[in-house]
Structure formats: structure tokens, C-alpha cells
Design an enzyme around this catalytic site. Structure first.
Site, mmCIF file in Angstrom:
data_model
loop_
_atom_site.group_PDB
_atom_site.id
_atom_site.type_symbol
_atom_site.label_atom_id
_atom_site.label_comp_id
_atom_site.label_asym_id
_atom_site.label_seq_id
_atom_site.Cartn_x
_atom_site.Cartn_y
_atom_site.Cartn_z
ATOM 1 N N TYR A 135 0.817 -1.219 0.000
ATOM 2 C CA TYR A 135 0.000 0.000 0.000
ATOM 3 C C TYR A 135 0.850 1.268 0.000
ATOM 4 O O TYR A 135 0.383 2.336 -0.379
ATOM 5 C CB TYR A 135 -0.948 0.032 1.213
ATOM 6 C CG TYR A 135 -2.094 -0.966 1.141
ATOM 7 C CD1 TYR A 135 -2.191 -1.874 0.110
ATOM 8 C CD2 TYR A 135 -3.085 -0.970 2.107
ATOM 9 C CE1 TYR A 135 -3.233 -2.788 0.051
ATOM 10 C CE2 TYR A 135 -4.132 -1.881 2.055
ATOM 11 C CZ TYR A 135 -4.203 -2.787 1.022
ATOM 12 O OH TYR A 135 -5.239 -3.679 0.961
ATOM 13 N N LYS A 190 2.814 -15.178 3.032
ATOM 14 C CA LYS A 190 2.745 -15.909 1.756
ATOM 15 C C LYS A 190 4.201 -16.225 1.399
ATOM 16 O O LYS A 190 4.694 -15.915 0.308
ATOM 17 C CB LYS A 190 2.047 -15.020 0.707
ATOM 18 C CG LYS A 190 1.686 -15.723 -0.585
ATOM 19 C CD LYS A 190 0.581 -16.738 -0.458
ATOM 20 C CE LYS A 190 0.356 -17.465 -1.773
ATOM 21 N NZ LYS A 190 -0.501 -18.654 -1.633
ATOM 22 N N ASP A 222 -3.749 -17.865 2.205
ATOM 23 C CA ASP A 222 -4.895 -18.556 1.591
ATOM 24 C C ASP A 222 -5.489 -19.563 2.578
ATOM 25 O O ASP A 222 -6.714 -19.674 2.723
ATOM 26 C CB ASP A 222 -4.515 -19.221 0.259
ATOM 27 C CG ASP A 222 -3.116 -19.815 0.253
ATOM 28 O OD1 ASP A 222 -2.376 -19.625 1.236
ATOM 29 O OD2 ASP A 222 -2.760 -20.496 -0.720
ATOM 30 N N ASP A 246 -5.947 -6.293 5.795
ATOM 31 C CA ASP A 246 -7.105 -5.560 5.287
ATOM 32 C C ASP A 246 -8.199 -6.561 4.898
ATOM 33 O O ASP A 246 -9.380 -6.426 5.283
ATOM 34 C CB ASP A 246 -6.643 -4.753 4.052
ATOM 35 C CG ASP A 246 -7.644 -3.726 3.601
ATOM 36 O OD1 ASP A 246 -8.706 -3.605 4.249
ATOM 37 O OD2 ASP A 246 -7.386 -3.034 2.603
ATOM 38 N N ASP A 250 -11.807 -7.923 7.292
ATOM 39 C CA ASP A 250 -13.183 -7.797 6.781
ATOM 40 C C ASP A 250 -13.869 -9.162 6.787
ATOM 41 O O ASP A 250 -15.059 -9.269 7.110
ATOM 42 C CB ASP A 250 -13.184 -7.233 5.359
ATOM 43 C CG ASP A 250 -13.395 -5.728 5.339
ATOM 44 O OD1 ASP A 250 -13.063 -5.089 6.360
ATOM 45 O OD2 ASP A 250 -13.877 -5.194 4.328
#
Ligand code: NAD
Length: 356
Positions: A135, A190, A222, A246, A250
């Protein structure tokens, strides 16, 4: 104690008004000053984070933030879009640690999209690194590709990066938090594909040497996304980077019944913090008086606990929220048959009343 109140756009103004109502009812001594941010600030001052708002935020002990954004600003140049205000505040105040608890209240187990037995008693904490990763990484932009599958074609690119100190400090925050809870940290990465996250995994493992009383597990993102819906109660504290955090936070929010229930805190190393609901400005329901204010009210409780040293008052708010849920009061997002549907202001009033 000074609180900067930044309601922002959409439902931001409605939900922050309820949190302010609750804070005022506590009869504590603090000053609250309101300033525009996001699209509202762009309309008023031509910038989503005007100098005066930034100055107020920097001077305050804590910031109570609503939400920013609206589809109508999507065509503005990126630096002028409402969302840039949050990124700007995070950067200017060094707010690197984002706490997002996902708690499933007993009364809301049926509002979750998962089976009640999977979420009953759920209490997990997602700690998301907030100032690094893809980001913020430079360089980024658009260019003509010189290699890859389509040399000569237009392409866009971003940069994923993390430095050792950035990983070390967020890992410490996570281990410290886990010490006060279930003593388990799941570091999500990851590492099988990304060099940045192999480094992340190595550094978290090194920091763990100082926290041998806390269990550490590593999980690929994942798999973490899958485990969150398969067996969410197996987690205690999850620590991860900016982008994975992020998305996972959610996802976790839906376990609790509604994103309207999920508070968050973003802290710097001086315990100065920005407190906001995990959701956005919800333009689809803005102005209708139906938004759930509880995530914002619970964010105000986190503010009292983490930045203003008022743990007792925070607990009072949390108990009041439990009480209104036990009374069967529900905004539409958490409504189920047999409960009483209320609007934003009615919910805020009920919490004030339940403070006792
Ligand atoms: P959103 O979180 O605003 O809304 C997603 C869905 O959840 C919508 O259906 C909305 O009605 C519902 N919802 C959200 N909060 C609710 C509440 N308190 N009570 C009841 N229902 C609620 O996400 P979005 O629709 O993807 O984004 C809308 C705007 O918000 C965009 O401009 C986006 O950039 C912005 N945004 C801002 C923040 C922030 O300010 N921190 C975070 C996320 C998105």
C-alpha cells in the site's frame, strides 16, 4: 485530554454523533474538537486532509474517526480522494499497529453467516501492520512494459516491501497482546511465493525468541482465509501485513454478524491512536438513519482504554452494548426475527441509558 472528532462522509457523521453522545454521558473531563475530513473536507477546503485537520489530529491524545469516501469522488486525482485522508493520518502520526478485535456476542450468534456453534464465544484479535507493504511501497505507477508476457503494452505496478524494524515492532505488539489473552500468535504470510513474506516469517520467528511463553504458528494467507470460516475459534491473535490484514479483518467481521459491530484502533509507539469502525462510509445507507453505530461506540471504548487510560469507563461502555443487545435491540444489519428493529439514534440513546 483532547479528542479530535473527525466524522467524515456518508454514515460517518451519523455514527460518530452517537459515539460522542455516549462519551459525553460518561461525565469524564476531556475536550472534543470536530474537524472535516475526507470528501467533506474536500468540499470545504479542497483537500481530504486539510492542514488544520492534520494539526488538530497531531495535537490530540486520540482521534475518533467515522469513515470517508463516496463513489462520486472516484474520478478525482488519487491524492484528492477521500481515502487519502486515512493514509495521510496513518503516515503523519506513525500509526503502525491496527487492532481489530472480532468478538461474537452471545446474542448475535444467529446473525453470523456461519453456524452458531462455530462462532459462539468467538474472541479473536487481528493485528494488522498499517504503514508498510504494497500500500505504501515505492515505486508504483503506470508505464510501458519492457519485458514480461507483453513487452510494449501498457502496465501498472506496485511494490511490496517490509524492513526488519517494521516487522519487529509489529511482531512485538502481537506477542505482547497475546500475553494478555490466549497466549497464541498466528503469523499470516505468503512465504511460499513472496520474498517479502519469507523475510516477514524469518523476522517474526526471531522476535518470538523473546516471547517463549507465547505459542507461535505460521500460516499462509490462503489457508488463513479458509481456516477463518472453517474453525475461527482456533485463532487467538493473528498478526499480518497491511494488505492481508485488510482482507482478513473484513472476512473476520462477518463472523461476528455484521461489519457494523467491529471496532478498530490504530496506534503509534506513543499510544496516540486513531479509533474508527472497521467499515466504510456505506453510501448505500447514508442519511437513512439505519446504520449500526455500535462499532463506532466500541471504538470509543477502545480509545478510552488504549489512549486515555480510562479502562473503567471503557468497560462501562462495553457492558452497556452487551445490555442493549440482551434487550433485543437491533439495527437492520443485525436484525433477526423476534428482536426489535431500531435506528442509529435510538441505538445510541439505548446505550446511553444502559450506562446506568
Ligand atoms: P462499506 O464498509 O462502506 O459498506 C459495505 C457494506 O456494509 C454496505 O452494504 C454497507 O451498507 C454495510 N455497512 C457498512 N457499515 C455499516 C453499518 N455501520 N451499519 C450497517 N451496515 C453497514 O464498504 P464499501 O461499500 O466497499 O465502501 C464505501 C466507501 O467507503 C468507499 O468510498 C470506500 O472507499 C470507503 N471506505 C472507507 C473506509 C474508512 O473510512 N476507513 C474503509 C472502507 C471503505
Amino acid at each position: 485530554m483532547k479528542i479530535a472528532v473527525l466524522p467524515g462522509d456518508g454514515i460517518g457523521t451519523e455514527i460518530v454523533a452517537e459515539a460522542v453522545k455516549v462519551l459525553k454521558a460518561l461525565d469524564l473531563k476531556f475536550e472534543m474538537e470536530t474537524a472535516p475530513v475526507g470528501g467533506a473536507a474536500y468540499e470545504a477546503a479542497g483537500h481530504p486532509l486539510p492542514e488544520s485537520t492534520l494539526k488538530l489530529a497531531k495535537e490530540a491524545d486520540a482521534i475518533l474517526f467515522g469513515a470517508v469516501g463516496d463513489w462520486k469522488y472516484d474520478t478525482l486525482d488519487r491524492p484528492l480522494r477521500p481515502e487519502q485522508a486515512i493514509l495521510g493520518l496513518r503516515k503523519a502520526l506513525g500509526l503502525f499497529a491496527n487492532f481489530r478485535p472480532a468478538i461474537c456476542y452471545e446474542q448475535l450468534t444467529h446473525a453470523s453467516s456461519l453456524k452458531p456453534e462455530l462462532v459462539a464465544g468467538l474472541d479473536i484479535l487481528i493485528i494488522r501492520e498499517l504503514t508498510g507493504d504494497i500500500y505504501f511501497g515505492q515505486p508504483r505507477g503506470r508505464r510501458t512494459a519492457v519485458d514480461g508476457h507483453f513487452p510494449g503494452a501498457e502496465e501498472a505496478f506496485d511494490t511490496m516491501r517490509y524492513s526488519r524494524p517494521e516487522i519487529e515492532r509489529i511482531a512485538r505488539v502481537a506477542f505482547e497482546a497475546a500475553r494478555k489473552r490466549g497466549k497464541k500468535v498466528t503469523s499470516v504470510d505468503k512465504a511460499n511465493v513472496l520474498e517479502t513474506f519469507q523475510f516477514w516469517k524469518d523476522v517474526v520467528t526471531e522476535v518470538h525468541k523473546d516471547y517463549q511463553d507465547v505459542e507461535l504458528e505460521h500460516m499462509y494467507v490462503d489457508n488463513a482465509a479458509m481456516q477463518l470460516v472453517k474453525k475461527p475459534k482456533a485463532f487467538d491473535v493473528i498478526v499480518t501485513g497491511n494488505m492481508f490484514g485488510d482482507i482478513l479483518s473484513d472476512e473476520a467481521s462477518m463472523l461476528t454478524g455484521s461489519i457494523g459491530m467491529l471496532p478498530s484502533a490504530s496506534l503509534n509507539d506513543k499510544k496516540q491512536g486513531l479509533y474508527e469502525p472497521s467499515h466504510g462510509s456505506a453510501p448505500d445507507i447514508a442519511g437513512k438513519g439505519v446504520a449500526n453505530p455500535l462499532a463506532t461506540i466500541l471504538s470509543a471504548a477502545m480509545m478510552l482504554r488504549f489512549s486515555l487510560n480510562q479502562g473503567e469507563a471503557a468497560a462501562r461502555i462495553e457492558a452497556a452494548v452487551q445490555k442493549v443487545l440482551a434487550q433485543g435491540l437491533r439495527t437492520p444489519d443485525i436484525y433477526s426475527e423476534g428482536t426489535t428493529k431500531v435506528g442509529t439514534a435510538q441505538m445510541g440513546d439505548a446505550v446511553v441509558k444502559a450506562l446506568g
